[in-house]
Design a protein around this motif. Sequence first.
Motif, PDB file in Angstrom:
ATOM      1  N   LYS A  10       6.002   2.106 -11.371  1.00  0.00           N
ATOM      2  CA  LYS A  10       5.286   3.150 -12.042  1.00  0.00           C
ATOM      3  C   LYS A  10       4.630   2.751 -13.284  1.00  0.00           C
ATOM      4  O   LYS A  10       5.048   1.966 -14.262  1.00  0.00           O
ATOM      5  CB  LYS A  10       6.470   4.146 -12.722  1.00  0.00           C
ATOM      6  CG  LYS A  10       6.807   5.153 -11.411  1.00  0.00           C
ATOM      7  CD  LYS A  10       7.657   6.463 -12.073  1.00  0.00           C
ATOM      8  CE  LYS A  10       7.957   7.397 -10.953  1.00  0.00           C
ATOM      9  NZ  LYS A  10       8.711   8.577 -11.390  1.00  0.00           N
ATOM     10  N   GLY A  11       3.205   3.115 -13.486  1.00  0.00           N
ATOM     11  CA  GLY A  11       2.546   2.746 -14.630  1.00  0.00           C
ATOM     12  C   GLY A  11       2.140   1.350 -14.518  1.00  0.00           C
ATOM     13  O   GLY A  11       1.632   0.975 -15.568  1.00  0.00           O
ATOM     14  N   PHE A  12       2.144   0.575 -13.472  1.00  0.00           N
ATOM     15  CA  PHE A  12       1.831  -0.789 -13.581  1.00  0.00           C
ATOM     16  C   PHE A  12       0.366  -1.008 -13.693  1.00  0.00           C
ATOM     17  O   PHE A  12      -0.318  -0.472 -12.668  1.00  0.00           O
ATOM     18  CB  PHE A  12       2.286  -1.749 -12.402  1.00  0.00           C
ATOM     19  CG  PHE A  12       2.027  -3.312 -12.376  1.00  0.00           C
ATOM     20  CD1 PHE A  12       2.244  -3.819 -13.320  1.00  0.00           C
ATOM     21  CD2 PHE A  12       1.087  -3.372 -11.135  1.00  0.00           C
ATOM     22  CE1 PHE A  12       1.836  -5.035 -13.128  1.00  0.00           C
ATOM     23  CE2 PHE A  12       0.761  -5.006 -11.090  1.00  0.00           C
ATOM     24  CZ  PHE A  12       1.104  -5.557 -12.085  1.00  0.00           C
ATOM     25  N   GLU A  13      -0.065  -1.576 -14.719  1.00  0.00           N
ATOM     26  CA  GLU A  13      -1.691  -1.545 -14.924  1.00  0.00           C
ATOM     27  C   GLU A  13      -2.390  -2.857 -14.540  1.00  0.00           C
ATOM     28  O   GLU A  13      -3.197  -3.471 -15.058  1.00  0.00           O
ATOM     29  CB  GLU A  13      -1.921  -1.336 -16.437  1.00  0.00           C
ATOM     30  CG  GLU A  13      -1.345  -0.056 -16.872  1.00  0.00           C
ATOM     31  CD  GLU A  13      -1.989   1.271 -16.085  1.00  0.00           C
ATOM     32  OE1 GLU A  13      -3.353   0.962 -15.584  1.00  0.00           O
ATOM     33  OE2 GLU A  13      -1.645   2.412 -16.050  1.00  0.00           O
ATOM     34  N   GLY A  14      -1.793  -3.778 -13.488  1.00  0.00           N
ATOM     35  CA  GLY A  14      -2.423  -4.977 -13.257  1.00  0.00           C
ATOM     36  C   GLY A  14      -3.115  -4.932 -12.099  1.00  0.00           C
ATOM     37  O   GLY A  14      -2.928  -4.218 -11.199  1.00  0.00           O
ATOM     38  N   ASP A  15      -3.919  -5.741 -11.722  1.00  0.00           N
ATOM     39  CA  ASP A  15      -4.892  -5.854 -10.524  1.00  0.00           C
ATOM     40  C   ASP A  15      -3.949  -6.403  -9.655  1.00  0.00           C
ATOM     41  O   ASP A  15      -4.071  -5.918  -8.276  1.00  0.00           O
ATOM     42  CB  ASP A  15      -6.020  -6.823 -10.643  1.00  0.00           C
ATOM     43  CG  ASP A  15      -6.996  -6.360 -11.560  1.00  0.00           C
ATOM     44  OD1 ASP A  15      -7.128  -4.984 -11.968  1.00  0.00           O
ATOM     45  OD2 ASP A  15      -7.800  -7.125 -12.238  1.00  0.00           O
ATOM     46  N   SER A  16      -2.976  -7.222  -9.715  1.00  0.00           N
ATOM     47  CA  SER A  16      -2.306  -7.668  -8.789  1.00  0.00           C
ATOM     48  C   SER A  16      -0.939  -8.398  -9.236  1.00  0.00           C
ATOM     49  O   SER A  16      -0.843  -8.574 -10.462  1.00  0.00           O
ATOM     50  CB  SER A  16      -2.667  -8.734  -7.700  1.00  0.00           C
ATOM     51  OG  SER A  16      -3.260  -9.975  -8.329  1.00  0.00           O
ATOM     52  N   TYR A  21       6.990  -4.246  -4.662  1.00  0.00           N
ATOM     53  CA  TYR A  21       8.144  -3.295  -4.520  1.00  0.00           C
ATOM     54  C   TYR A  21       7.749  -2.731  -3.243  1.00  0.00           C
ATOM     55  O   TYR A  21       6.622  -2.011  -3.002  1.00  0.00           O
ATOM     56  CB  TYR A  21       7.876  -2.276  -5.519  1.00  0.00           C
ATOM     57  CG  TYR A  21       8.659  -1.334  -5.566  1.00  0.00           C
ATOM     58  CD1 TYR A  21      10.050  -1.160  -6.231  1.00  0.00           C
ATOM     59  CD2 TYR A  21       8.385   0.077  -4.919  1.00  0.00           C
ATOM     60  CE1 TYR A  21      10.772   0.026  -6.280  1.00  0.00           C
ATOM     61  CE2 TYR A  21       9.236   1.276  -4.874  1.00  0.00           C
ATOM     62  CZ  TYR A  21      10.431   0.937  -5.550  1.00  0.00           C
ATOM     63  OH  TYR A  21      11.250   2.186  -5.448  1.00  0.00           O
ATOM     64  N   VAL A  22       8.831  -3.072  -2.172  1.00  0.00           N
ATOM     65  CA  VAL A  22       8.712  -2.341  -0.874  1.00  0.00           C
ATOM     66  C   VAL A  22       9.774  -1.203  -0.538  1.00  0.00           C
ATOM     67  O   VAL A  22      10.879  -1.502  -0.657  1.00  0.00           O
ATOM     68  CB  VAL A  22       8.915  -3.487   0.238  1.00  0.00           C
ATOM     69  CG1 VAL A  22       8.491  -3.093   1.504  1.00  0.00           C
ATOM     70  CG2 VAL A  22       7.956  -4.790  -0.096  1.00  0.00           C
ATOM     71  N   ALA A  23       9.316   0.029  -0.113  1.00  0.00           N
ATOM     72  CA  ALA A  23       9.999   1.054  -0.037  1.00  0.00           C
ATOM     73  C   ALA A  23      10.353   1.304   1.435  1.00  0.00           C
ATOM     74  O   ALA A  23       9.565   0.746   2.269  1.00  0.00           O
ATOM     75  CB  ALA A  23       9.615   2.412  -0.545  1.00  0.00           C
ATOM     76  N   ASN A  24      11.656   2.060   1.845  1.00  0.00           N
ATOM     77  CA  ASN A  24      11.909   2.193   3.284  1.00  0.00           C
ATOM     78  C   ASN A  24      12.064   0.883   3.962  1.00  0.00           C
ATOM     79  O   ASN A  24      11.704   0.597   5.205  1.00  0.00           O
ATOM     80  CB  ASN A  24      10.738   2.826   4.036  1.00  0.00           C
ATOM     81  CG  ASN A  24      11.104   3.556   5.130  1.00  0.00           C
ATOM     82  OD1 ASN A  24      12.492   3.774   5.327  1.00  0.00           O
ATOM     83  ND2 ASN A  24      10.188   3.522   6.396  1.00  0.00           N
ATOM     84  N   ILE A  91       4.238   0.221  -0.340  1.00  0.00           N
ATOM     85  CA  ILE A  91       4.383  -1.195  -1.077  1.00  0.00           C
ATOM     86  C   ILE A  91       3.343  -0.882  -2.410  1.00  0.00           C
ATOM     87  O   ILE A  91       2.376  -0.237  -2.226  1.00  0.00           O
ATOM     88  CB  ILE A  91       3.675  -2.254  -0.297  1.00  0.00           C
ATOM     89  CG1 ILE A  91       4.616  -2.360   0.956  1.00  0.00           C
ATOM     90  CG2 ILE A  91       3.877  -3.540  -0.993  1.00  0.00           C
ATOM     91  CD1 ILE A  91       4.014  -3.558   1.979  1.00  0.00           C
ATOM     92  N   ARG A  92       3.829  -1.413  -3.402  1.00  0.00           N
ATOM     93  CA  ARG A  92       3.352  -1.416  -4.675  1.00  0.00           C
ATOM     94  C   ARG A  92       3.573  -2.810  -5.333  1.00  0.00           C
ATOM     95  O   ARG A  92       4.578  -3.532  -5.221  1.00  0.00           O
ATOM     96  CB  ARG A  92       3.638  -0.220  -5.644  1.00  0.00           C
ATOM     97  CG  ARG A  92       3.348   1.275  -5.044  1.00  0.00           C
ATOM     98  CD  ARG A  92       3.670   2.253  -5.825  1.00  0.00           C
ATOM     99  NE  ARG A  92       2.942   2.392  -7.096  1.00  0.00           N
ATOM    100  CZ  ARG A  92       3.290   3.179  -7.908  1.00  0.00           C
ATOM    101  NH1 ARG A  92       4.318   4.261  -7.872  1.00  0.00           N
ATOM    102  NH2 ARG A  92       2.439   3.288  -8.993  1.00  0.00           N
ATOM    103  N   TYR A  93       2.612  -2.954  -6.315  1.00  0.00           N
ATOM    104  CA  TYR A  93       2.933  -4.284  -7.224  1.00  0.00           C
ATOM    105  C   TYR A  93       4.036  -4.244  -8.179  1.00  0.00           C
ATOM    106  O   TYR A  93       4.173  -2.848  -8.494  1.00  0.00           O
ATOM    107  CB  TYR A  93       1.785  -4.869  -7.945  1.00  0.00           C
ATOM    108  CG  TYR A  93       0.678  -5.449  -7.099  1.00  0.00           C
ATOM    109  CD1 TYR A  93       0.568  -6.558  -6.273  1.00  0.00           C
ATOM    110  CD2 TYR A  93      -0.557  -4.637  -6.787  1.00  0.00           C
ATOM    111  CE1 TYR A  93      -0.415  -7.032  -5.455  1.00  0.00           C
ATOM    112  CE2 TYR A  93      -1.462  -5.263  -6.166  1.00  0.00           C
ATOM    113  CZ  TYR A  93      -1.485  -6.297  -5.390  1.00  0.00           C
ATOM    114  OH  TYR A  93      -2.608  -6.711  -4.607  1.00  0.00           O
ATOM    115  N   SER A  94       4.942  -5.071  -8.382  1.00  0.00           N
ATOM    116  CA  SER A  94       5.842  -4.993  -9.229  1.00  0.00           C
ATOM    117  C   SER A  94       5.956  -5.932 -10.277  1.00  0.00           C
ATOM    118  O   SER A  94       5.277  -7.300 -10.044  1.00  0.00           O
ATOM    119  CB  SER A  94       7.348  -4.903  -8.607  1.00  0.00           C
ATOM    120  OG  SER A  94       8.115  -4.685  -9.729  1.00  0.00           O
TER     121      SER A  94
END
Length: 341
Positions: A10-16, A21-24, A91-94
């Motif tokens: 949440k709130g990660f402000e980077g391009d990559s 972070y992989v859910a399910n 999936i989101r970056y972490s």
Amino acid sequence: MGLPRFGRPKGFEGDSSPNLYVANCGPAVGLSYDSIASVFSAFGELKGVFAADDSGARVIVSYRDESSATAALEAFDGHPCPDLGGRSLHIRYSVIQPTSQVNDSVPVSLMASELNIPGLYLLQDFVSIKEEEELLAAVDARPWKSLSKRRVQHYGYEFCYETRNVNTRRKLGELPSFVSLILERISSFPNLDDSANIVLDQLTVNEYPTGVGLSPHVDTHSAFEGFIFSLSLAGPCIMEFRQYAECAWLPNHTSSPSMKMQSPEDDKSFLRRAIYLPPRSMLLLSGEARYAWHHYIPHHKIDLVKDSVIRRGSRRVSFTFRKVRTGPCQCEFPQYCDSQR
């Protein structure tokens, strides 16, 4: 090394980021860490796959470089993955969370001898699976007493948590017949010449729900003698041992056992060791291990043991056997002893 500390996406402000972070995705939905690593490694070299939280349904996939993570995210985010049971991954970056605190993990040993703590012993498979089932059924048929985070039963003498002691003038009776087999095996415990003469008269049964542990403590010297046996049933856990440089946590006056003690957590100068306690194993604390080291069960749902992620069971039940002391303690560790300070 311990589990990395990853920040929530949440709130990660980077391009990559090289971390996803992989859910399910995870053991709770039927996917092993090895199978997840095998699929994601097609996009580049992995640092590892880690639990994202205690759910077992979300993981962190960590790559060596960002381009690999970007390729995996573009390929899998929101799409069914045939090689992972057809599950749609989210999936989101972490990012790894920076921290100035001391890492709260410590390498975990499988054998007591690796900890180099005199008087510490661990025997695996002390009881059989059938005996474990019978012991659990026996205590579940009896009333439990609820504490703030766990349930307990006391036999022989009741342990008073307010004073961390027992009332020797109030005996509850003999130890129950369902532990007779355990007491018989304890009498022939290896590595202890005088173990056959041990007469144990106090038993505390603790039930720990998932994620519930035990604060660092030394069993009060004046309350119990020198052998403490603890049988782990139903679920695994990590037990950590800490030896503090200062003894401010001891009461200054032995005449008042109910005196409030300073928490050992206030002292950051201590040695640390940790051991994995599998179900049906028996741990013995004696000598230095019993008198001079705090023991502690971290409040975790997931533990890292030799690079393997171990999920704790829905419950862990321990049977702790002790001998109530009738006089002052005269151990060889006066700096840690409430009778000698």
